[in-house]
Design a protein around this motif. Structure first.
Motif, mmCIF file in Angstrom:
data_model
loop_
_atom_site.group_PDB
_atom_site.id
_atom_site.type_symbol
_atom_site.label_atom_id
_atom_site.label_comp_id
_atom_site.label_asym_id
_atom_site.label_seq_id
_atom_site.Cartn_x
_atom_site.Cartn_y
_atom_site.Cartn_z
ATOM 1 N N GLY A 196 46.353 13.898 58.763
ATOM 2 C CA GLY A 196 47.051 12.638 58.521
ATOM 3 C C GLY A 196 46.134 11.429 58.533
ATOM 4 N N LEU A 197 45.512 11.147 59.672
ATOM 5 C CA LEU A 197 44.732 9.922 59.821
ATOM 6 C C LEU A 197 43.536 9.853 58.875
ATOM 7 C CD1 LEU A 197 44.678 9.388 63.701
ATOM 8 C CD2 LEU A 197 46.169 8.334 62.002
ATOM 9 N N GLN A 198 42.945 10.975 58.542
ATOM 10 C CA GLN A 198 41.742 10.965 57.712
ATOM 11 C C GLN A 198 41.994 10.504 56.282
ATOM 12 O OE1 GLN A 198 43.211 13.607 58.974
ATOM 13 N NE2 GLN A 198 43.075 15.417 57.649
ATOM 14 N N GLU A 257 27.509 7.192 66.687
ATOM 15 C CA GLU A 257 26.937 8.450 66.239
ATOM 16 C C GLU A 257 27.630 9.002 65.006
ATOM 17 O OE1 GLU A 257 27.402 11.129 69.405
ATOM 18 O OE2 GLU A 257 29.587 10.955 69.532
ATOM 19 N N SER A 258 28.910 8.663 64.813
ATOM 20 C CA SER A 258 29.596 9.137 63.612
ATOM 21 C C SER A 258 29.225 8.334 62.379
ATOM 22 C CB SER A 258 31.114 9.040 63.813
ATOM 23 O OG SER A 258 31.494 7.695 63.845
ATOM 24 N N LYS A 259 28.656 7.151 62.600
ATOM 25 C CA LYS A 259 28.276 6.239 61.530
ATOM 26 C C LYS A 259 29.488 5.748 60.745
ATOM 27 C CE LYS A 259 23.700 8.273 61.127
ATOM 28 N NZ LYS A 259 22.721 8.951 60.272
ATOM 29 N N LYS A 260 30.671 6.079 61.212
ATOM 30 C CA LYS A 260 31.882 5.553 60.599
ATOM 31 C C LYS A 260 32.754 4.904 61.651
ATOM 32 C CE LYS A 260 32.125 9.064 56.975
ATOM 33 N NZ LYS A 260 31.231 10.047 57.572
ATOM 34 N N SER A 261 32.719 5.451 62.882
ATOM 35 C CA SER A 261 33.515 4.872 63.955
ATOM 36 C C SER A 261 32.912 3.542 64.355
ATOM 37 C CB SER A 261 33.506 5.801 65.165
ATOM 38 O OG SER A 261 34.449 6.801 65.007
ATOM 39 N N VAL A 294 38.749 12.343 61.208
ATOM 40 C CA VAL A 294 38.472 10.953 60.847
ATOM 41 C C VAL A 294 36.970 10.731 60.717
ATOM 42 C CG1 VAL A 294 38.659 8.554 61.603
ATOM 43 C CG2 VAL A 294 40.587 10.108 61.923
ATOM 44 N N VAL A 295 36.224 11.247 61.679
ATOM 45 C CA VAL A 295 34.771 11.097 61.650
ATOM 46 C C VAL A 295 34.176 11.842 60.462
ATOM 47 C CG1 VAL A 295 32.634 11.647 62.882
ATOM 48 C CG2 VAL A 295 34.594 10.731 64.133
ATOM 49 N N GLY A 296 34.757 12.978 60.135
ATOM 50 C CA GLY A 296 34.222 13.785 59.037
ATOM 51 C C GLY A 296 34.639 13.316 57.661
ATOM 52 N N ALA A 297 35.662 12.464 57.592
ATOM 53 C CA ALA A 297 36.136 11.978 56.295
ATOM 54 C C ALA A 297 35.127 11.003 55.696
ATOM 55 C CB ALA A 297 37.503 11.311 56.438
ATOM 56 N N LYS A 298 34.862 11.147 54.421
ATOM 57 C CA LYS A 298 33.835 10.348 53.753
ATOM 58 C C LYS A 298 34.210 8.879 53.668
ATOM 59 C CE LYS A 298 31.301 10.028 49.381
ATOM 60 N NZ LYS A 298 31.128 10.607 48.022
ATOM 61 N N ASP A 299 35.456 8.588 53.357
ATOM 62 C CA ASP A 299 35.864 7.209 53.087
ATOM 63 C C ASP A 299 36.742 6.602 54.179
ATOM 64 O OD1 ASP A 299 34.546 7.234 50.605
ATOM 65 O OD2 ASP A 299 36.269 8.177 49.638
ATOM 66 N N ASN A 340 39.723 15.624 70.277
ATOM 67 C CA ASN A 340 38.867 16.205 69.243
ATOM 68 C C ASN A 340 39.670 16.493 67.967
ATOM 69 O OD1 ASN A 340 36.161 17.497 68.532
ATOM 70 N ND2 ASN A 340 37.559 19.208 68.192
ATOM 71 N N ASN A 341 40.895 16.980 68.140
ATOM 72 C CA ASN A 341 41.752 17.261 66.981
ATOM 73 C C ASN A 341 42.029 15.999 66.161
ATOM 74 O OD1 ASN A 341 41.909 19.927 67.782
ATOM 75 N ND2 ASN A 341 43.896 19.693 68.789
ATOM 76 N N LEU A 342 42.194 14.877 66.862
ATOM 77 C CA LEU A 342 42.521 13.625 66.182
ATOM 78 C C LEU A 342 41.304 12.957 65.543
ATOM 79 C CD1 LEU A 342 45.030 12.051 68.747
ATOM 80 C CD2 LEU A 342 45.553 12.770 66.422
ATOM 81 N N LEU A 343 40.189 12.951 66.271
ATOM 82 C CA LEU A 343 39.033 12.173 65.818
ATOM 83 C C LEU A 343 38.096 12.926 64.887
ATOM 84 C CD1 LEU A 343 38.034 10.173 69.029
ATOM 85 C CD2 LEU A 343 39.534 9.508 67.148
ATOM 86 N N GLN A 344 38.003 14.221 65.044
ATOM 87 C CA GLN A 344 37.052 14.974 64.224
ATOM 88 C C GLN A 344 37.313 14.829 62.724
ATOM 89 O OE1 GLN A 344 34.345 16.356 65.605
ATOM 90 N NE2 GLN A 344 33.610 16.658 63.512
#
Length: 483
Positions: free
Chosen positions: A378-380, A96-100, A430-435, A424-428
């Motif tokens: 960090g992760l994003q 659903e994130s199209k990136k994960s 990352v999912v929202g990051a464009k690249d 949610n704090n960790l993944l949101q």
């Protein structure tokens, strides 16, 4: 970085060398069996039965770049068999994130062709005569032997030898086709795939001088609890072999190896000092920075990313490869034995890191170190966030290494909501990051019946010292993350 479209259906199988029945190679991996099976499904896995019959495992989305661009956003299904490793690539799935991206690798066995990947021709050769063209392995660039195309030199060669080779290949091809029919799966064999994560030979005949004007790719390797700088030596080796001339510089962190029981803030300062001093000491021009961590080392890496002194390098972050990292701590660990052992070790060593991993460093869970770390960025900033986890690893909970919810957390009305907030704090971001692309690799090892396997330690360290797992992982997918 994930495409949103569906690229159709593509299937792939690995070859089994039936032309040499009974041949076995000695395996020096920590596994007692000849195989490692990699799977990526949270449900019930259909693994190989006691009689070695092949069974199809579950599937997830397969997303890699570079030479594997043609397989981008495809699901990868595995077939486990007692004579080899086989992978099938069916239709594409996009999360659903199209990136994960969920990733499942391959089954590995110790065979005569464990090191080179072969290219097999797609049609049965003529019963007599010579095959006109010699085919080489895409990895070693050496002529393919019994496992692949038979190459004949000149017509002055021994006819009897050539006929014997052709007969062996014909038998192999027939056995291969029979195996495909038994599986009732239509698709290409693994050896038909001419493109891997890297087609560069391990030892190039002529090494060109590296041009470092554009900067180097710094790869920082961080060990886990009670580990040392040599823990990730095989990881470093296979990346270097697969990407010769890749302008890679490895920093095998050793600053924390004398005291991994300190609190995370202390270990973060040590690692950050080590990275900056390494860059300054060798006057490195950095183009990209990647991190590879094992176990507790992954939390230290994430903590380094939040420090002001590292802010200058955030735009250079490339890949974060997490091997069995306790990103959500050790909450909801299903092994009472391991939980008790960690508690005793924390008391004996007076370990601040173990106290923080078990969320006992503060009575308010939202003030614990790991929860507050989850709120920081960090992760994003990475291009690739790769999470490798094993359900057999009881040192680090499977859901913690994958950064996902578990059934116990869903049932827990007190701690469960806080746990969900951390995820949610960790993944949101990352999912929202464009690249930024999130990839999860789930690993299943065939391990001996020992005490280490029972307590989950064998699977925890297999991602470090299993040559079979590491070579296949990097050749099929992992090298793409470091290009």
């Amino acid at each position: 970085m994930c495409d949103t479209g569906v690229h159709g259906q593509h299937k792939l199988l690995n070859d089994i060398d039936h032309s040499q029945p009974g041949r076995k190679e000695k395996c020096d991996s920590p596994c007692a069996s000849d195989k490692l099976i990699f799977n990526a499904e949270n449900g019930h896995d259909n693994l190989e039965d006691q009689h070695g019959e092949p069974t199809v495992l579950n599937q997830r989305t397969f997303n890699v770049n570079g030479h594997f661009s043609s397989l981008k956003n495809r699901t990868l299904k595995l077939v486990a068999h007692n004579t080899g490793f086989h992978s099938v690539v069916p239709e594409a799935l996009v999360l659903e994130s199209k990136k994960s991206t969920e990733v499942v690798n391959l089954t590995v066995s110790c065979t005569a062709t464990c090191l080179p990947f072969s290219s097999v021709l797609k049609e049965i050769p003529p019963a007599s005569g010579f095959y006109p063209k010699e085919v080489t392995s895409p990895i070693t660039h050496q002529p393919v032997g019994s496992f692949g195309v038979i190459s004949c030199g000149s017509q002055d060669g021994d006819e009897e030898t050539n006929e014997r080779m052709l007969s062996a290949f014909s038998s192999f091809y027939q056995a291969k086709e029979k195996f495909k029919k038994e599986l009732k799966i239509e698709g290409f064999l693994y050896s038909d795939l001419s493109v891997l994560a890297s087609d560069i030979p391990y030892f190039p005949p002529e090494e060109e001088e590296e041009n470092l004007e554009d900067g180097i790719h710094l790869v920082v390797c961080v060990h886990g609890l009670d580990g040392n700088s040599a823990d990730l030596r095989l990881v470093k080796t296979f990346i270097e072999l697969g990407l010769p001339g890749g302008k890679l510089d490895f920093l095998m962190s050793e600053r924390n190896q004398t005291d991994t029981f300190a609190d995370f803030d202390t270990m973060t300062d040590r690692l950050l000092d080590e990275i900056i001093q390494h860059i300054q000491l060798f006057n490195l021009s950095i183009s990209r920075i990647s991190f590879i961590g094992h176990s507790l080392g992954n939390v230290i890496i994430r903590s380094v990313l939040t420090r002001p002194r590292f802010r200058y390098y955030l735009n250079k972050l490339h890949t974060f490869l997490s091997l069995s990292g306790p990103h959500l701590g050790t909450l909801y660990n299903n092994s009472t034995l391991v939980s008790t052992g960690l508690w005793l070790m924390q008391k004996l060593k007076k370990s601040g890191s173990l106290l923080q991993l078990t969320f006992r460093d503060n009575t308010d869970l939202r003030k614990c170190f790991l929860y507050q770390l989850s709120q920081k960025t960090g992760l994003q900033y990475f291009k690739n966030v790769v999470l490798v986890a094993s359900p057999q690893d009881r040192y680090v909970p499977f859901h913690s290494a994958r950064i996902e919810m578990c059934k116990s957390a869903l049932k827990d009305r007190h701690t469960g909501p806080v746990y969900a907030e951390m995820i949610n704090n960790l993944l949101q971001p990352v999912v929202g990051a464009k690249d930024c692309t999130l990839i999860r690799h789930d690993v299943f090892h065939v391990l001996p019946n020992t005490a280490n396997t029972l307590i989950g330690r064998a699977a925890h360290i297999a991602v470090l010292d299993s040559e079979l797992f590491l070579e296949k992982f990097f050749l099929v997918a992992g090298l793409n993350y470091f290009k």
